[in-house]
Scaffold this motif. Structure first.
Motif, PDB file in Angstrom:
ATOM      1  N   GLN A 185       4.818   9.308  13.326  1.00 18.68           N
ATOM      2  CA  GLN A 185       4.301  10.282  12.360  1.00 18.68           C
ATOM      3  C   GLN A 185       4.900  11.675  12.622  1.00 18.68           C
ATOM      4  O   GLN A 185       5.110  12.444  11.696  1.00 18.68           O
ATOM      5  CB  GLN A 185       2.762  10.331  12.408  1.00 18.68           C
ATOM      6  CG  GLN A 185       2.076   9.200  11.638  1.00 18.68           C
ATOM      7  CD  GLN A 185       2.355   7.829  12.210  1.00 18.68           C
ATOM      8  OE1 GLN A 185       2.189   7.594  13.401  1.00 18.68           O
ATOM      9  NE2 GLN A 185       2.782   6.883  11.376  1.00 18.68           N
TER      10      GLN A 185
ATOM     11  N   ASN B 137       0.829  -1.213   0.000  1.00 15.33           N
ATOM     12  CA  ASN B 137       0.000   0.000   0.000  1.00 15.33           C
ATOM     13  C   ASN B 137       0.861   1.261   0.000  1.00 15.33           C
ATOM     14  O   ASN B 137       1.748   1.403   0.841  1.00 15.33           O
ATOM     15  CB  ASN B 137      -0.910   0.021   1.236  1.00 15.33           C
ATOM     16  CG  ASN B 137      -2.034  -0.985   1.121  1.00 15.33           C
ATOM     17  OD1 ASN B 137      -2.415  -1.373   0.018  1.00 15.33           O
ATOM     18  ND2 ASN B 137      -2.560  -1.425   2.249  1.00 15.33           N
ATOM     19  N   GLN B 138       0.562   2.166  -0.918  1.00 15.20           N
ATOM     20  CA  GLN B 138       1.170   3.501  -0.918  1.00 15.20           C
ATOM     21  C   GLN B 138       0.201   4.380  -0.151  1.00 15.20           C
ATOM     22  O   GLN B 138      -0.895   4.630  -0.636  1.00 15.20           O
ATOM     23  CB  GLN B 138       1.273   4.044  -2.358  1.00 15.20           C
ATOM     24  CG  GLN B 138       2.091   3.205  -3.315  1.00 15.20           C
ATOM     25  CD  GLN B 138       3.576   3.352  -3.038  1.00 15.20           C
ATOM     26  OE1 GLN B 138       4.027   4.413  -2.636  1.00 15.20           O
ATOM     27  NE2 GLN B 138       4.322   2.275  -3.231  1.00 15.20           N
ATOM     28  N   ILE B 139       0.583   4.827   1.025  1.00 16.13           N
ATOM     29  CA  ILE B 139      -0.365   5.563   1.871  1.00 16.13           C
ATOM     30  C   ILE B 139       0.141   6.988   2.109  1.00 16.13           C
ATOM     31  O   ILE B 139       1.277   7.189   2.536  1.00 16.13           O
ATOM     32  CB  ILE B 139      -0.568   4.833   3.223  1.00 16.13           C
ATOM     33  CG1 ILE B 139      -0.985   3.361   2.969  1.00 16.13           C
ATOM     34  CG2 ILE B 139      -1.612   5.536   4.077  1.00 16.13           C
ATOM     35  CD1 ILE B 139      -1.242   2.552   4.222  1.00 16.13           C
ATOM     36  N   GLU B 140      -0.717   7.949   1.841  1.00 17.11           N
ATOM     37  CA  GLU B 140      -0.378   9.354   2.107  1.00 17.11           C
ATOM     38  C   GLU B 140      -0.172   9.535   3.610  1.00 17.11           C
ATOM     39  O   GLU B 140      -0.853   8.894   4.419  1.00 17.11           O
ATOM     40  CB  GLU B 140      -1.539  10.263   1.662  1.00 17.11           C
ATOM     41  CG  GLU B 140      -1.697  10.364   0.161  1.00 17.11           C
ATOM     42  CD  GLU B 140      -0.497  11.029  -0.498  1.00 17.11           C
ATOM     43  OE1 GLU B 140       0.030  12.013   0.068  1.00 17.11           O
ATOM     44  OE2 GLU B 140      -0.091  10.557  -1.574  1.00 17.11           O
ATOM     45  N   LYS B 141       0.728  10.474   3.978  1.00 16.55           N
ATOM     46  CA  LYS B 141       1.039  10.693   5.398  1.00 16.55           C
ATOM     47  C   LYS B 141      -0.213  10.958   6.233  1.00 16.55           C
ATOM     48  O   LYS B 141      -0.396  10.423   7.310  1.00 16.55           O
ATOM     49  CB  LYS B 141       1.952  11.918   5.536  1.00 16.55           C
ATOM     50  CG  LYS B 141       3.406  11.645   5.265  1.00 16.55           C
ATOM     51  CD  LYS B 141       4.237  12.764   5.859  1.00 16.55           C
ATOM     52  CE  LYS B 141       4.854  13.614   4.796  1.00 16.55           C
ATOM     53  NZ  LYS B 141       5.769  14.628   5.322  1.00 16.55           N
ATOM     54  N   ILE B 142      -1.081  11.826   5.685  1.00 20.95           N
ATOM     55  CA  ILE B 142      -2.270  12.200   6.460  1.00 20.95           C
ATOM     56  C   ILE B 142      -3.231  11.015   6.566  1.00 20.95           C
ATOM     57  O   ILE B 142      -3.871  10.796   7.597  1.00 20.95           O
ATOM     58  CB  ILE B 142      -2.957  13.473   5.879  1.00 20.95           C
ATOM     59  CG1 ILE B 142      -4.145  13.913   6.737  1.00 20.95           C
ATOM     60  CG2 ILE B 142      -3.414  13.296   4.449  1.00 20.95           C
ATOM     61  CD1 ILE B 142      -3.762  14.481   8.071  1.00 20.95           C
ATOM     62  N   ALA B 143      -3.278  10.208   5.509  1.00 18.82           N
ATOM     63  CA  ALA B 143      -4.142   9.012   5.535  1.00 18.82           C
ATOM     64  C   ALA B 143      -3.601   8.028   6.566  1.00 18.82           C
ATOM     65  O   ALA B 143      -4.372   7.429   7.343  1.00 18.82           O
ATOM     66  CB  ALA B 143      -4.196   8.386   4.149  1.00 18.82           C
ATOM     67  N   GLU B 144      -2.290   7.896   6.608  1.00 13.56           N
ATOM     68  CA  GLU B 144      -1.668   6.986   7.589  1.00 13.56           C
ATOM     69  C   GLU B 144      -2.007   7.446   9.010  1.00 13.56           C
ATOM     70  O   GLU B 144      -2.420   6.646   9.860  1.00 13.56           O
ATOM     71  CB  GLU B 144      -0.148   6.975   7.372  1.00 13.56           C
ATOM     72  CG  GLU B 144       0.583   6.100   8.367  1.00 13.56           C
ATOM     73  CD  GLU B 144       2.093   6.157   8.180  1.00 13.56           C
ATOM     74  OE1 GLU B 144       2.650   5.224   7.585  1.00 13.56           O
ATOM     75  OE2 GLU B 144       2.735   7.132   8.620  1.00 13.56           O
TER      76      GLU B 144
ATOM     77  N   MET C  38       5.455  15.154  10.599  1.00  9.50           N
ATOM     78  CA  MET C  38       4.129  15.797  10.628  1.00  9.50           C
ATOM     79  C   MET C  38       4.007  16.705  11.860  1.00  9.50           C
ATOM     80  O   MET C  38       4.744  16.560  12.831  1.00  9.50           O
ATOM     81  CB  MET C  38       3.031  14.731  10.647  1.00  9.50           C
ATOM     82  CG  MET C  38       3.044  13.868   9.401  1.00  9.50           C
ATOM     83  SD  MET C  38       1.579  12.838   9.289  1.00  9.50           S
ATOM     84  CE  MET C  38       0.390  14.035   8.699  1.00  9.50           C
TER      85      MET C  38
ATOM     86  N   ARG D 298       7.949  10.950  10.353  1.00  9.24           N
ATOM     87  CA  ARG D 298       7.451  11.495   9.079  1.00  9.24           C
ATOM     88  C   ARG D 298       7.501  13.017   9.011  1.00  9.24           C
ATOM     89  O   ARG D 298       7.196  13.594   7.977  1.00  9.24           O
ATOM     90  CB  ARG D 298       5.999  11.073   8.855  1.00  9.24           C
ATOM     91  CG  ARG D 298       5.756   9.580   8.813  1.00  9.24           C
ATOM     92  CD  ARG D 298       5.627   9.081   7.400  1.00  9.24           C
ATOM     93  NE  ARG D 298       5.162   7.704   7.371  1.00  9.24           N
ATOM     94  CZ  ARG D 298       5.922   6.680   6.975  1.00  9.24           C
ATOM     95  NH1 ARG D 298       7.171   6.875   6.600  1.00  9.24           N
ATOM     96  NH2 ARG D 298       5.425   5.457   6.961  1.00  9.24           N
TER      97      ARG D 298
END
Ligand code: TMP
Length: 212
Positions: free
Chosen positions: A108, A62-69, A114, A112
């Motif tokens: 995150q 899965n390629q998951i966007e940071k905000i989605a993660e 965030m 990441r």
């Protein structure tokens, strides 16, 4: 902090390969022999819904966007707090959660990059303000933790670069500096039996019981 429930809430944190889950199994057996009622849960994956979220977030395909993660982890947590953690604490039980809100700040936030403000806000919403009274960090160098994982079967997070994992380890240290009274640190690079003894002592002191 005034508690609005009679139970005791302990969270466990650490970088990859720290052995938290193994340690939890060992302590759970000991508490069972004492008939000490407790609940063990995990973020992500403490509920039926959470286990589905866990499969999604950890699947390396899965390629998951940071905000989605970030939101997936929070959705799992909201369900776990509402379905498992809060009801158990209200019944006066001891609850261990294998990872909780600090994992999101570490992975995150520090990992990441965030916004910590955003993460804190979402942590508060997902948990409805429920915080652990004790958090135990199983600390070990990132290289050592990653080397303990099974080659070829690493999940989406475990496959991240060494620097990502190093930021997380350093991030935990910063979280501890902000709130030292909530944390205990165990050197998880020591042999399993030593780690187990230290973990048992911390838990026994917290519960004011003897564990041997
Ligand atoms: P684990 O339960 O086997 O440690 O795997 C969960 C993975 O998910 C681990 O790499 C840490 C990561 N994670 C986050 O990135 N954010 C979070 O909020 C949580 C709870 C876990």
């Amino acid at each position: 902090m005034i508690k609005n429930y009679p139970g005791i809430f302990i969270s466990l944190e650490g970088p990859e390969g720290a052995g938290k889950s193994t340690q939890l199994k060992l302590i759970s057996k000991q508490l069972e022999t004492l008939n000490y009622k407790h609940v063990i849960t995990r973020d992500p994956g403490g509920t039926a819904l959470g286990r589905q979220v866990r499969r999604i977030v950890l699947n390396p395909e899965n390629q998951i966007e940071k905000i989605a993660e970030l939101l997936l982890y929070q959705a799992d947590r909201a369900q776990n707090v509402a379905e498992v953690i809060r009801p158990a604490l209200e019944q006066g039980l001891l609850v261990f959660c294998d990872r909780y809100t600090d994992s999101t700040l570490a992975y995150q936030g520090f990992g990441r990059g965030m916004s910590f403000e955003l993460i804190e806000q979402l942590n508060a919403i997902a948990t409805d303000g429920l915080k652990p009274e004790l958090t135990i960090l199983f600390d070990l160098p990132s290289e050592e933790g990653l080397a303990r994982l099974h080659p070829g079967s690493q999940d989406r997070l475990e496959r991240e670069a060494l620097e990502f994992h190093q930021r997380i380890r350093a991030g935990y240290k910063q979280l501890i500096e902000k709130e030292p009274e909530r944390w205990q640190v165990i050197d998880a690079s020591k042999p399993l039996t030593t780690v187990q003894a230290e973990f048992k002592k911390i838990v026994a002191d917290k519960l004011a019981i003897k564990l041997d």
